[in-house]
Each structure stands twice: as C-alpha cells, then as structure tokens.
Design an enzyme around this catalytic site. Structure first.
Site, PDB file in Angstrom:
ATOM      1  CG  ASN A 127      72.221  41.971   6.420  1.00  0.00           C
ATOM      2  OD1 ASN A 127      71.612  40.906   6.381  1.00  0.00           O
ATOM      3  ND2 ASN A 127      73.241  42.173   7.228  1.00  0.00           N
ATOM      4  N   GLY A 128      68.782  41.649   6.280  1.00  0.00           N
ATOM      5  CA  GLY A 128      67.830  41.407   7.362  1.00  0.00           C
ATOM      6  C   GLY A 128      66.602  40.708   6.828  1.00  0.00           C
TER       7      GLY A 128
ATOM      8  CE  LYS B 155      79.801  24.770   7.654  1.00  0.00           C
ATOM      9  NZ  LYS B 155      79.628  24.353   9.053  1.00  0.00           N
TER      10      LYS B 155
ATOM     11  CD  GLU C  65      77.000  19.056  18.151  1.00  0.00           C
ATOM     12  OE1 GLU C  65      76.940  18.031  17.471  1.00  0.00           O
ATOM     13  OE2 GLU C  65      77.389  20.146  17.703  1.00  0.00           O
TER      14      GLU C  65
ATOM     15  CB  CYS D 258      72.766  40.538   2.845  1.00  0.00           C
ATOM     16  SG  CYS D 258      71.389  39.542   2.303  1.00  0.00           S
TER      17      CYS D 258
ATOM     18  CG  HIS E 112      74.664  -1.619  30.605  1.00  0.00           C
ATOM     19  ND1 HIS E 112      74.236  -2.758  31.248  1.00  0.00           N
ATOM     20  CD2 HIS E 112      73.769  -0.651  30.928  1.00  0.00           C
ATOM     21  CE1 HIS E 112      73.125  -2.494  31.917  1.00  0.00           C
ATOM     22  NE2 HIS E 112      72.828  -1.211  31.737  1.00  0.00           N
TER      23      HIS E 112
ATOM     24  CE  LYS F 249      80.592  20.878  16.148  1.00  0.00           C
ATOM     25  NZ  LYS F 249      79.271  20.490  16.078  1.00  0.00           N
TER      26      LYS F 249
HETATM   27  C1  F6R Z   1      80.009  18.668  12.629  1.00  0.00           C
HETATM   28  C2  F6R Z   1      79.508  18.940  11.299  1.00  0.00           C
HETATM   29  C3  F6R Z   1      79.075  17.793  10.446  1.00  0.00           C
HETATM   30  C4  F6R Z   1      77.773  18.160   9.704  1.00  0.00           C
HETATM   31  C5  F6R Z   1      77.391  17.035   8.729  1.00  0.00           C
HETATM   32  C6  F6R Z   1      76.077  17.303   8.044  1.00  0.00           C
HETATM   33  O1  F6R Z   1      80.393  19.826  13.299  1.00  0.00           O
HETATM   34  O2  F6R Z   1      79.451  20.073  10.886  1.00  0.00           O
HETATM   35  O3  F6R Z   1      78.905  16.651  11.195  1.00  0.00           O
HETATM   36  O4  F6R Z   1      76.771  18.372  10.641  1.00  0.00           O
HETATM   37  O5  F6R Z   1      78.393  16.872   7.768  1.00  0.00           O
HETATM   38  O6  F6R Z   1      76.118  18.482   7.303  1.00  0.00           O
HETATM   39  P1  F6R Z   1      74.803  19.205   6.834  1.00  0.00           P
HETATM   40  O7  F6R Z   1      74.071  19.661   8.048  1.00  0.00           O
HETATM   41  O8  F6R Z   1      75.279  20.351   5.986  1.00  0.00           O
HETATM   42  O9  F6R Z   1      73.997  18.214   6.059  1.00  0.00           O
END
Ligand code: F6R
Length: 610
Positions: free
Chosen positions: A98-99, A605, A483, A2, A506, A487
């Site tokens: 907010n919170g 995203k 991970e 928020c 392997h 990244k």
């Molecule tokens: C990597 C990343 C993506 C998401 C993937 C799933 O940094 O952000 O691999 O993790 O696209 O997205 P959600 O979690 O929104 O289903």
C-alpha cells in the site's frame, strides 16, 4: 486506499484473509487477491472486482494454509485489472503493498535491462523483483528485504512471504499505515485494526522504518537500517468494530478531514523536482510544448470540485497570466460555449463519474479542446476519456461531503499553474523554488491547522441552532466562502450563502441582524483591510462576526466576537488551510444537530444522473 492483511498461526489462513479483506472494504477498492502456501510453494488468486468475486473464484477448492497475505487494491498506477491486482510475485517472492513508489519507473527500467520481465503496470511489482534479485545473489530473506528497501523512494506498507522460508512473513512501513495484531499463537499484519479485531484486540501500531519478522513462534521488530532490535508495547483496543473502521473517529467525514496532511503529502509526492525547480509533467501526461500552446483555460466541474475550479482560476491567471473561464458542468454542456482552438480544458472531479461533468468533458472534446482531468479515482470514466490525467492521491472518500478530495484538487491546480507559468516564461526559477518550499511545508501546516478543532467546536455550540449563515471571502478565498456555505447546507441543513465580501452591500446586507452570524475569511493578504471594513458593516448592523484569519493578525480583535487563527502560508495555498475550519465547523454543527453526517438526506456520493 489499498488494504493489507497478513496472517501466520494456528488457523487456516484462507478464511482469516478473506474475512480480513471484507473488514477493509470500507477503504474502497477495485480488485482483490490472496497468496497462501500450498506445501512450500506459494499460490496466488486475484481478481478485478469485489471480494465476493474472489470468494467465488476459490469456491470448491479445499484450500488450507498456515500463513498468507491478502490485499484490496485502490488503483494508483495502472488500471483496475487482474494483472494489476496484488499480491505480486517475482520468483518465489510474493508481496502486497500500500503506498506509492516514486522512483518505480527508473527501477523498472534498470531491472528490465537485467532481464526481469514485468507482468503488471503497477509500481508495486518492482519491489518483488528487487527482493528476488537480492535473494538470487544469495542474501537471506531479511537482508534481501533490507537491501531492496534502500532503493525505494516513496511511501509503503509491505507484507512479504517467500518460498525459501515458508514459516516467515516480513513487513515494513514508511508513511503508509501498518498495524500488528498479537493473538494467542497467531499473528496478523493489516492496514487497519478492523481486519483482525475478531481474533485479537492486542495491537502494535508500527512506526516508520521498523522491519517486522513474524513466525508462528512470535514477532521481532528491528530498525530497518541498523537491524537493532526495537521494543514496542502492545495496546489493547476497546473500540467497537464499526468505530475501528473509522480509525476511532465518530464519522468518516471527520476521519477524512484528519487524513488531509497525509492526502496532501501523497498528492505532492513525486510530482515536483524541488532542486530543478520543475513540476513533473509526466504526472500530468503533458509536455512543456503542449503547455506553451495554451491560449485559454476552461475549468469545468460541479459542487465542491467547482469551488476548486474557482480557486484554480485565481492561481492560473495570477501565476501564468493565461485567461481562464470557470463553468459549472451542467451549464457548460448546454450553453454553446465558444472554445477557441488553443483552449485547454481542465475537468475536476473526485469520483470521475459525475454525469454532468462527463457530458461537459465530452462536449469540450467534441469542440476540439484537449482535456486534462484532475480526478481521484483511477480507471473512472473521466480519467479514461481524458487526454491527460492528474490523479489526486487522497484515497477513497466515503463521507458524502467532499473534504480531502477538495484540498488535493487544489494541489493539482497549484502544480498545473506553476508548470504553465514556467512554460510561458512568466515565472523565475527562484520564485518556483519558493512556491515549492511552501508547498512542501503544507502537510505540517495542515496538521497545525487541525489543532483548532476544539475552538471550532465551541463556535459550533454557540451557533448550531441558527437558521441562516453568511460566509464572506475575497479574491482566492471567495470560493472558500462558497465551500463553507455549501458544506454547512448539505450536512447540517442550515441555510447558508457564500458571497464575495464586496458584494454584501449590494443586497445580502439587508439580512443582517443579531440572529445572523457572518463568517469572514480574512487572511493576511492585500485585501485584509477591505474585509475588515466589511466586518465592520456587519457589526454596525448588530450582526455577529466570526473571523478566520492568519496567526499574528491582531487587527481582527476589534472586528469579530469569535476568531480562529490559521498558520501562515503563501496566498495561493491559503484556500487549503482556510478550508479546514470550514469543514470542521459544518461537521460539528451537523453532529450537534444530530444529522447524518456521512450520508446527508437527498444526497449521493457520486451523482451519475443528470
Ligand atoms: C460536496 C460534494 C459535491 C461534489 C459534486 C461533484 O461536498 O461532495 O458537491 O463535489 O457532486 O462530485 P465529483 O467531484 O465527484 O465530480
């Protein structure tokens, strides 16, 4: 998360509030609203959707006010809707918040019994009713606020106005951000500085439990509990507006990495009863009897959320001894999975909108399984369609690379594992208390872990022009190797692979030479000796080893050229701590390579297409 803006001063408050809300849009929101004075009465305008919808709703009205409040809502309790949007009113008291109010349910019940009628599903509305009830008892505005706040548990930043004292605004914060802007004959409160940077650069960053009283004459700050005046000096902000949106950080990703102590604390808040040794199952919309029936767990997700699922398998099988299968959503939906009747499906998704994940979730429900989603976005498709929802309270994630959403997903899985283990009778209450105690220390440990940033930067400088990278992990930290590699790939475009360390011999060992850095995750656990041997296999082939280990593990010095020491925690929570250097390393490598960190090429995203 928020966003709050409040104004008292010489200008017309309405455009100041709308402009402030626009500056807070970057925080993410699903509804917006403003409150302002029309004479001595307060008017409220709200809408679900965007600020431009709010602007259209008030267009043509000649509104003027010397004071007001504005709010962008990121839903936590109750879906995004006009009724749930802030500001909230009770009698002549109107406020924005907010919170998270942890004990809102009990407070609401109590107020209902006393005749209060609620119009929203939010936790916030109880605050306005509490203040109103104390005003009805004859207390002054300020005293009513102090008494109401004594009853609240949780986190909050609050701005309040009242028809009894139209010239005054009160504000307070505890564990949620609130800043004060000091202009020439005008004053602002906001969740973040960009909201008023256009009008003033003189700012006071409020501390917890400081009550601010603002009139057009000035501002006074006092301690919430004692009423004693507090002296605070203003700081002059020199950031550009864009930098200010990122809280002074260069990128959203870095800001989000640094938000993790808060995000994790918010995700834990109200979800555990440490004295009773119980997880708050209401927060999972589950009952212990539901958990007892579970014979098998499926964990389904994509990308980083899939890595959380892999960690979840280790947690669930180890704590609850219930078999788990982990699936990439796009595989699950087409592989004709065998889902026994007593199966329970956990879908993990930050956005709640990932097309493959939603399809897999629908498939799982079609096959008769009950579905829990661990999700960050209230009202998202996944949360609407699931039988149960656990919201990670990490706040909106803007950087494309997921960071704080990942670590808060791990918290959801940790809590689920404990609850399942308890329901199955596989865990003693003393053990649960230890698990909680470690969990409650986690935000502080994450803060400590973040202090390695400068060392990570040095390592990034050494290796940022490398072409390939290998990440090794074992057990519960093997997914963290995956991970780290993901990244690095996605934001720095360096080819990287994550491997279970025992698998290196392997195949991937053929790649090792002096141009191939290998990052080994070597926490102090039962497989430490094993991974030290894997590091030696790399050294003896001329490879360069970067080790991430637990503080105090001296053995590592003989096996690695670069070492990062992380705070000690229990084995289930090491993935949370060890994810931090993974995210920081990828971030610094990408910045050094001048890549677009927040919006890497070819990525979105939220992947809403198959
Ligand atoms: C990597 C990343 C993506 C998401 C993937 C799933 O940094 O952000 O691999 O993790 O696209 O997205 P959600 O979690 O929104 O289903």
């Amino acid at each position: 998360m928020c966003g709050i803006i409040g104004y008292i001063g010489k200008r017309n408050a309405i455009p100041v509030l709308i402009n402030g809300l626009k500056r807070l849009e970057y925080r993410g929101y699903d509804s917006a609203g403003i409150a302002f004075f029309s004479g001595n009465k307060i008017s409220v305008r709200r809408c679900a959707g965007k600020i431009k919808d709010l602007e259209s709703a008030i267009k043509g009205e000649k509104l003027r006010s010397v004071a007001g409040l504005g709010h962008t809502r990121w839903a936590t309790h109750g879906r995004p809707s006009e009724d749930n949007a802030h500001p909230h009113r009770a009698g002549g008291t109107v406020l924005v918040h907010n919170g998270i109010i942890e004990n809102y349910f009990e407070l609401k019940e109590d107020l209902r019994k006393k005749g209060h009628v609620f119009k929203s599903e939010t936790d916030t509305e109880v605050i306005s009713h509490l203040i109103h009830s104390f005003l009805q008892k004859g207390l002054s505005f300020e005293d009513a606020m102090r008494e109401a706040l004594k009853l609240l548990e949780g986190s909050y930043a609050i701005g309040v106005i009242n028809e009894k004292e139209p010239g005054r605004m009160l504000a307070v914060k505890k564990d949620s951000p609130l800043v004060l802007g000091l202009g020439d004959g005008e004053f602002f409160i906001a969740s973040d500085i960009p909201a008023f940077l256009k009008y003033t650069r003189d700012v006071i960053i409020l501390e917890n439990n400081e009550l601010v009283s603002i009139t057009n004459k000035g501002v006074s700050i006092s301690a919430l509990n004692t009423g004693k005046p507090v002296r605070r000096e203003a700081t002059r902000i020199t950031w550009s507006p864009t930098m200010a949106e990122k809280g002074g950080y260069r990128h959203f990703m870095l800001k989000e990495i640094y938000e993790q102590p808060r995000a994790v604390a918010d995700t834990i808040r109200g979800r555990v009863f440490p004295e009773r040794g119980e997880v708050n199952l209401e927060e999972f919309s589950l009952r212990e009897s539901d958990l007892r029936k579970i014979g098998k767990v499926f964990l389904i997700a994509c990308g980083t959320s899939w890595h959380a699922a892999l960690v979840g398998k280790y947690m669930i099988e180890d704590m609850a001894r219930v078999p788990c299968e982990v699936d990439i959503a796009s595989e699950f939906r087409y592989r004709k999975p065998i889902v026994p009747k007593d199966s329970f499906v956990i879908v993990i998704t930050q956005s709640g909108e990932t097309a493959d994940t939603i399809a897999a979730q629908r498939e799982a429900r079609k096959l008769g399984a009950r579905v829990l989603t661990i999700c960050n976005v209230v009202g998202s498709t996944s949360s609407r369609e699931a039988d149960s929802v656990f919201y990670t309270h990490s706040g909106p994630e803007i950087g494309v690379a997921s960071t704080k959403a990942f670590t808060t997903q791990l918290i959801g899985l940790y809590l689920f594992s404990i609850a399942l283990a308890k329901a199955k009778g596989g865990i003693a209450s003393g053990q649960i208390k230890e698990l909680f105690s470690e969990l409650l220390q986690l935000p502080e440990k994450i803060k400590k872990a973040l202090q390695i940033n400068d060392q990570v930067l040095k390592i990034a400088k050494k290796f940022c022009y490398t072409r390939d990278f290998l990440y090794l992990g074992r057990g519960i930290n093997y997914p963290i190797a995956l991970e780290g590699a993901l990244k690095l790939k996605e934001i720095s475009y360096i080819h990287a692979e994550g491997y279970p360390a025992g698998e290196m011999k392997h195949g991937p060992i053929a790649l090792i030479d002096n141009s191939m850095p290998v990052l080994a995750l070597a926490p102090d656990d039962q497989v430490l000796e094993k991974i030290l041997s894997n590091m030696e296999e790399v050294n003896s082939r001329g490879g360069k080893v970067i080790a991430v280990t637990t503080e105090g593990v001296k053995k590592v010095f003989a096996h690695a050229s670069d070492i990062l020491f992380m705070p000690k925690t229990n084995s289930y929570l090491t993935p949370v701590i060890f994810a931090i250097p993974m995210h920081l390393l990828a971030y610094h490598m990408a910045v050094l390579k001048k890549c677009n960190v927040d919006q890497p090429r070819n990525l979105a995203k939220s992947v809403t297409v198959e």
